[in-house]
Design a protein around this motif. Structure first.
Motif, PDB file in Angstrom:
ATOM      1  N   HIS A  22       0.864  -1.184   0.000  1.00  0.00           N
ATOM      2  CA  HIS A  22       0.000   0.000   0.000  1.00  0.00           C
ATOM      3  C   HIS A  22       0.900   1.234   0.000  1.00  0.00           C
ATOM      4  O   HIS A  22       1.250   1.754   1.045  1.00  0.00           O
ATOM      5  N   ALA A  23       1.282   1.657  -1.197  1.00  0.00           N
ATOM      6  CA  ALA A  23       2.245   2.762  -1.306  1.00  0.00           C
ATOM      7  C   ALA A  23       1.620   4.085  -0.873  1.00  0.00           C
ATOM      8  O   ALA A  23       2.259   4.897  -0.209  1.00  0.00           O
ATOM      9  N   VAL A  24       0.360   4.300  -1.260  1.00  0.00           N
ATOM     10  CA  VAL A  24      -0.376   5.516  -0.879  1.00  0.00           C
ATOM     11  C   VAL A  24      -1.771   5.093  -0.443  1.00  0.00           C
ATOM     12  O   VAL A  24      -2.440   4.334  -1.139  1.00  0.00           O
ATOM     13  N   GLU A  25      -2.191   5.559   0.729  1.00  0.00           N
ATOM     14  CA  GLU A  25      -3.450   5.129   1.323  1.00  0.00           C
ATOM     15  C   GLU A  25      -4.326   6.324   1.658  1.00  0.00           C
ATOM     16  O   GLU A  25      -4.051   7.048   2.610  1.00  0.00           O
ATOM     17  N   ASP A  26      -5.347   6.555   0.876  1.00  0.00           N
ATOM     18  CA  ASP A  26      -6.368   7.539   1.223  1.00  0.00           C
ATOM     19  C   ASP A  26      -5.784   8.914   1.568  1.00  0.00           C
ATOM     20  O   ASP A  26      -6.091   9.486   2.613  1.00  0.00           O
ATOM     21  N   VAL A  27      -4.955   9.425   0.667  1.00  0.00           N
ATOM     22  CA  VAL A  27      -4.290  10.712   0.907  1.00  0.00           C
ATOM     23  C   VAL A  27      -5.118  11.856   0.316  1.00  0.00           C
ATOM     24  O   VAL A  27      -5.521  11.804  -0.844  1.00  0.00           O
ATOM     25  N   THR A  28      -5.373  12.864   1.150  1.00  0.00           N
ATOM     26  CA  THR A  28      -6.167  14.030   0.740  1.00  0.00           C
ATOM     27  C   THR A  28      -5.456  15.312   1.153  1.00  0.00           C
ATOM     28  O   THR A  28      -5.046  15.434   2.309  1.00  0.00           O
ATOM     29  N   PHE A  29      -5.257  16.221   0.208  1.00  0.00           N
ATOM     30  CA  PHE A  29      -4.745  17.545   0.571  1.00  0.00           C
ATOM     31  C   PHE A  29      -5.022  18.550  -0.546  1.00  0.00           C
ATOM     32  O   PHE A  29      -5.277  18.165  -1.694  1.00  0.00           O
ATOM     33  N   ASP A  30      -5.002  19.826  -0.177  1.00  0.00           N
ATOM     34  CA  ASP A  30      -5.178  20.929  -1.130  1.00  0.00           C
ATOM     35  C   ASP A  30      -3.911  21.767  -1.149  1.00  0.00           C
ATOM     36  O   ASP A  30      -3.335  22.027  -0.097  1.00  0.00           O
ATOM     37  N   VAL A  31      -3.501  22.193  -2.320  1.00  0.00           N
ATOM     38  CA  VAL A  31      -2.384  23.132  -2.417  1.00  0.00           C
ATOM     39  C   VAL A  31      -2.916  24.445  -2.970  1.00  0.00           C
ATOM     40  O   VAL A  31      -3.524  24.470  -4.039  1.00  0.00           O
ATOM     41  N   GLU A  32      -2.704  25.511  -2.225  1.00  0.00           N
ATOM     42  CA  GLU A  32      -3.196  26.816  -2.672  1.00  0.00           C
ATOM     43  C   GLU A  32      -2.367  27.332  -3.830  1.00  0.00           C
ATOM     44  O   GLU A  32      -1.178  27.015  -3.958  1.00  0.00           O
TER      45      GLU A  32
END
Ligand code: ATP
Ligand code: MG
Length: 377
Positions: A22-32
């Motif tokens: 599981h290299a990436v799991e449920d990743v959430t983010f915003d970049v302004e």
């Protein structure tokens, strides 16, 4: 500020001999828009995979990525914009410049791949403008392998910028450079991205690099995003033990700028431990609240005060703990009200309880600008 890049519930798994990773799991983010955003975490935590999904070099299993409202990818088998159509520039750790091409052709290459067609004159103008941005003007005809490490790094940056992308993706672009050059390039990178106002997503496993360069830092561990926010928030309110320990391997001295400096210059910060001189990758105003960060390996433990030198910070204290770790002595000292970590040579004659002088160079002391607080997630 408007959101430029939005990553929602991103997951990516790989099949390997040892089973599913599981290299990436449920990743959430915003970049302004226009922000310098850093993914920070140890080796294998999923930083590059996240970046590669954004660039379109990997297909995520789940999640959605949008750039300025346009969907780049949505779920498995959903919408998909091929990488060469995504308005982004990328620099890899290895630069990935083309050795059989000269400098000009390396930078011109993306213009021939992208969705737009450019005339010869337009290509030339864009390439020269991009090379000037990274101070490589005049070297257009040089074969790429005949550049120094720092110049190759700049070339990769020029190539990433030539299409005037909406976002810049940088995967540990400084890690192949020696310490001095890394320092210079770090300052240049910060100045370049802020003067262009380009949204930048930067990957590093180096916490000081992250804290000193970024508007927002996202800490990752084991494929998950633990926390993201302004450097100060991560430093002051780590959400879990991992974030606290990962950020906590440097020494931080909080204070206010008493002698301002331009980006790349040396500032003086008034702290509870006295005035400390340190380098900064951002311009700093008088009175700005900051922290001075120093790595344990850059703190020398001395028996006596060294000769007066403006470029060396000196604190007096006593050793509270000395732990033998084979290749180093892991030490802690109490000095002028601060707990300071230092690593020393394993053969050094140091014992808990000994009085000690701590010395660290201004050039090894980095300013963490603690300006914007309270945004982010
Ligand atoms: N193509 C692949 N096939 C199988 N496993 C992979 C692949 N790419 C990455 N991984 C695994 O996914 C995990 C995350 O890798 P990733 O390269 O994203 O980490 P990273 O945070 O960039 O690490 P580093 O700091 O070492 O570059 C690791 O366990 C890695 O071994
Ligand atoms: Mg990586």
């Amino acid at each position: 500020m408007a959101v430029a890049l939005r990553v929602s519930n991103l997951s990516k798994r790989f099949e390997t001999d040892q089973g599913e990773v599981h290299a990436v799991e449920d990743v959430t983010f915003d970049v302004e828009s226009g922000a310098f955003f850093t993914l920070l975490g140890p080796s294998g935590c999923g930083k590059s995979t996240t970046l590669r999904c954004i660039a379109g070099l990997e297909r995520p299993d789940e999640g959605e990525i949008t750039l300025e409202g346009a969907v780049l990818v949505s779920g498995r088998g959903g919408e998909w914009m091929p990488p060469h159509r995504r308005p982004m520039g990328m620099v890899f750790q290895s630069y990935a410049i083309w050795p059989h091409m000269n400098v000009f052709d390396n930078v011109a290459f993306p213009l021939k791949q992208g969705p737009r067609k450019f005339s010869g004159a337009e290509v030339r103008e864009r390439v020269l403008r991009s090379l000037a941005l990274v101070h490589l003007d005049g070297l257009e005809k040089r074969p790429a392998p005949q550049l120094s490490g720092g110049q190759q790094q700049r070339l990769a940056l020029a190539r990433a910028l030539v299409n005037e992308p909406k976002a810049l993706l940088l995967d540990e672009p400084l890690s192949n450079l020696d310490a001095k050059l890394r320092e210079e390039m770090r300052n240049e990178l910060k100045q370049l991205t802020s003067s262009l106002g380009i949204t930048t997503l930067f990957v590093t496993h180096d916490q000081l690099e992250a804290l000193t360069l970024s508007d927002q830092v996202a800490v990752m561990d084991g494929g998950r995003l633990i926390q993201y926010g302004p450097p100060r928030e991560i430093y002051e309110s780590p959400r879990n033990r991992f974030a606290a320990e990962f950020i906590g391997t440097a020494n931080f001295f909080e204070g206010k700028v008493s002698a301002p400096a331009e980006a790349g210059g040396t500032a003086v910060v008034e702290t509870a431990q006295g005035a400390l001189r340190c380098v900064t990758s951002e311009a700093l105003a008088q009175g700005a609240p900051v922290a001075v960060a120093v790595r344990p390996e850059n703190v020398a433990l001395l028996k006596e005060r060294p000769p007066q030198d403006d470029d060396v910070n000196v604190l007096a204290g006593s050793l509270t703990s000395v732990v033998f770790l084979g290749s180093t002595l892991d030490c802690e000292a109490e000095a002028e009200g601060a707990v300071v970590k230092a690593s020393a040579h394993p053969g050094a004659d140091l014992r808990a309880g000994d009085p000690v002088i701590l010395a660290f160079a201004a050039s090894d002391s980095r300013v963490v600008p603690f300006g914007a607080v309270g945004q982010g997630g």
